[in-house]
Design a protein around this motif. Structure first.
Motif, PDB file in Angstrom:
ATOM      1  N   HIS A   1     100.431  -6.970 -28.357  1.00  0.00           N
ATOM      2  CA  HIS A   1     100.593  -8.619 -28.248  1.00  0.00           C
ATOM      3  C   HIS A   1     100.583  -9.426 -29.749  1.00  0.00           C
ATOM      4  N   GLY A   2      99.641  -9.101 -30.519  1.00  0.00           N
ATOM      5  CA  GLY A   2      99.238  -9.557 -31.535  1.00  0.00           C
ATOM      6  C   GLY A   2     100.197  -9.694 -32.707  1.00  0.00           C
TER       7      GLY A   2
ATOM      8  N   ALA B   1     103.241  -0.868 -32.884  1.00  0.00           N
ATOM      9  CA  ALA B   1     102.009  -0.999 -32.308  1.00  0.00           C
ATOM     10  C   ALA B   1     101.645   0.084 -31.326  1.00  0.00           C
ATOM     11  N   ILE B   2     102.667   0.989 -31.078  1.00  0.00           N
ATOM     12  CA  ILE B   2     102.556   2.432 -30.285  1.00  0.00           C
ATOM     13  C   ILE B   2     102.527   3.540 -31.213  1.00  0.00           C
ATOM     14  N   VAL B   3     103.410   3.449 -32.081  1.00  0.00           N
ATOM     15  CA  VAL B   3     103.522   4.674 -33.073  1.00  0.00           C
ATOM     16  C   VAL B   3     102.311   4.814 -34.083  1.00  0.00           C
ATOM     17  N   ILE B   4     101.800   3.760 -34.765  1.00  0.00           N
ATOM     18  CA  ILE B   4     100.771   3.796 -35.647  1.00  0.00           C
ATOM     19  C   ILE B   4      99.372   4.288 -34.941  1.00  0.00           C
TER      20      ILE B   4
ATOM     21  N   PHE C   1      92.674   1.008 -27.838  1.00  0.00           N
ATOM     22  CA  PHE C   1      92.529  -0.751 -27.781  1.00  0.00           C
ATOM     23  C   PHE C   1      93.352  -1.279 -28.840  1.00  0.00           C
ATOM     24  N   LEU C   2      93.429  -0.641 -30.324  1.00  0.00           N
ATOM     25  CA  LEU C   2      94.057  -1.157 -31.238  1.00  0.00           C
ATOM     26  C   LEU C   2      95.655  -1.379 -30.808  1.00  0.00           C
ATOM     27  N   MET C   3      96.161  -0.353 -30.193  1.00  0.00           N
ATOM     28  CA  MET C   3      97.355  -0.410 -29.667  1.00  0.00           C
ATOM     29  C   MET C   3      97.726  -1.598 -28.583  1.00  0.00           C
TER      30      MET C   3
END
Length: 224
Positions: A179-180, A206-209, A172-174
């Motif tokens: 977007h954010g 947004a994907i890697v972290i 969900f963070l991803m």
């Protein structure tokens, strides 16, 4: 005109707080990743962060305020946007109106906020109890070794439900970051020749972290 300025100010404040939290997220990931590479390094950094006056007395309160401010502002902006819509979409047209991620930022943000509650309970509350209620600032266990690595591992080893919750939260963070993060730069008025590169960077981040955090949790679950 005043209403427009107020609305813009809210969005800029939201963007700035989001960018601040992104910097913290990167720093937090960097420290946590050392627990996979070098437990000793993780222990040393954790002890420094946990006992340094600047970090504890200044940066930590700023971080807590930033988290609260960002999510409260998110709820306020969502409420304002809903009340300002005099005409609802008659027919849902998917991404023709807006992306799924942008329409559900409040949901993804709420899940991340719930996860932060669990994370604070797992680590921050425990630290506050040990350091300030028990008065132990040494950071050592009964064997005379730094306790941070073993305490971190204990949260994941043999804990499939907790690991599952962490994985779900970071998915969900991803979604929230996809977007954010990019939107924050747009809100700040960044629209130049570097915009395509910034968009690619924010998407990769947004994907890697978040996947990096997932890897850390699963690594400690499998290897301990």
């Amino acid at each position: 005109m005043g209403g427009i300025k107020t609305s813009i100010a809210r969005k800029v404040a939201m963007a700035l707080s989001g960018l601040f939290l992104v910097l913290f997220l990167l720093q937090h990931f960097t420290i946590n990743f050392t627990s996979v590479v070098s437990p000793d390094t993780f222990n040393e950094i954790s002890h420094f962060m946990g006992t340094n006056f600047l970090v504890q007395a200044i940066l930590q309160p700023i971080l807590i305020f930033g988290v609260i401010f960002h999510f409260v502002m998110g709820f306020i902006l969502e409420a304002k946007n809903r009340s300002a819509r005099s005409v609802k979409y008659g027919v849902f047209k998917g991404n023709a109106n807006s992306s799924w991620l942008s329409r559900n930022m409040l949901i993804s943000g709420a899940v991340v906020l719930a996860f932060l509650g669990l994370h604070f309970y797992d680590f921050w509350v425990h630290e506050m109890q040990v350091k300030y209620l028990e008065g132990d600032l040494s950071g050592l266990n009964q064997a005379g070794e730094f306790r941070y690595y073993e305490e971190t591992v204990a949260k994941f080893a043999g804990q499939p439900i907790r690991v599952g919750l962490y994985v779900l939260a970071f998915v969900f963070l991803m979604m929230h970051l996809l977007h954010g993060f990019a939107s924050s730069f747009q809100t700040m008025g960044v629209n130049n020749k570097y915009s395509p590169a910034i968009k690619k960077f924010t998407k990769a981040f947004a994907i890697v972290i978040p996947l990096g955090f997932v890897f850390i949790a699963i690594f400690h679950f499998i290897n301990n």
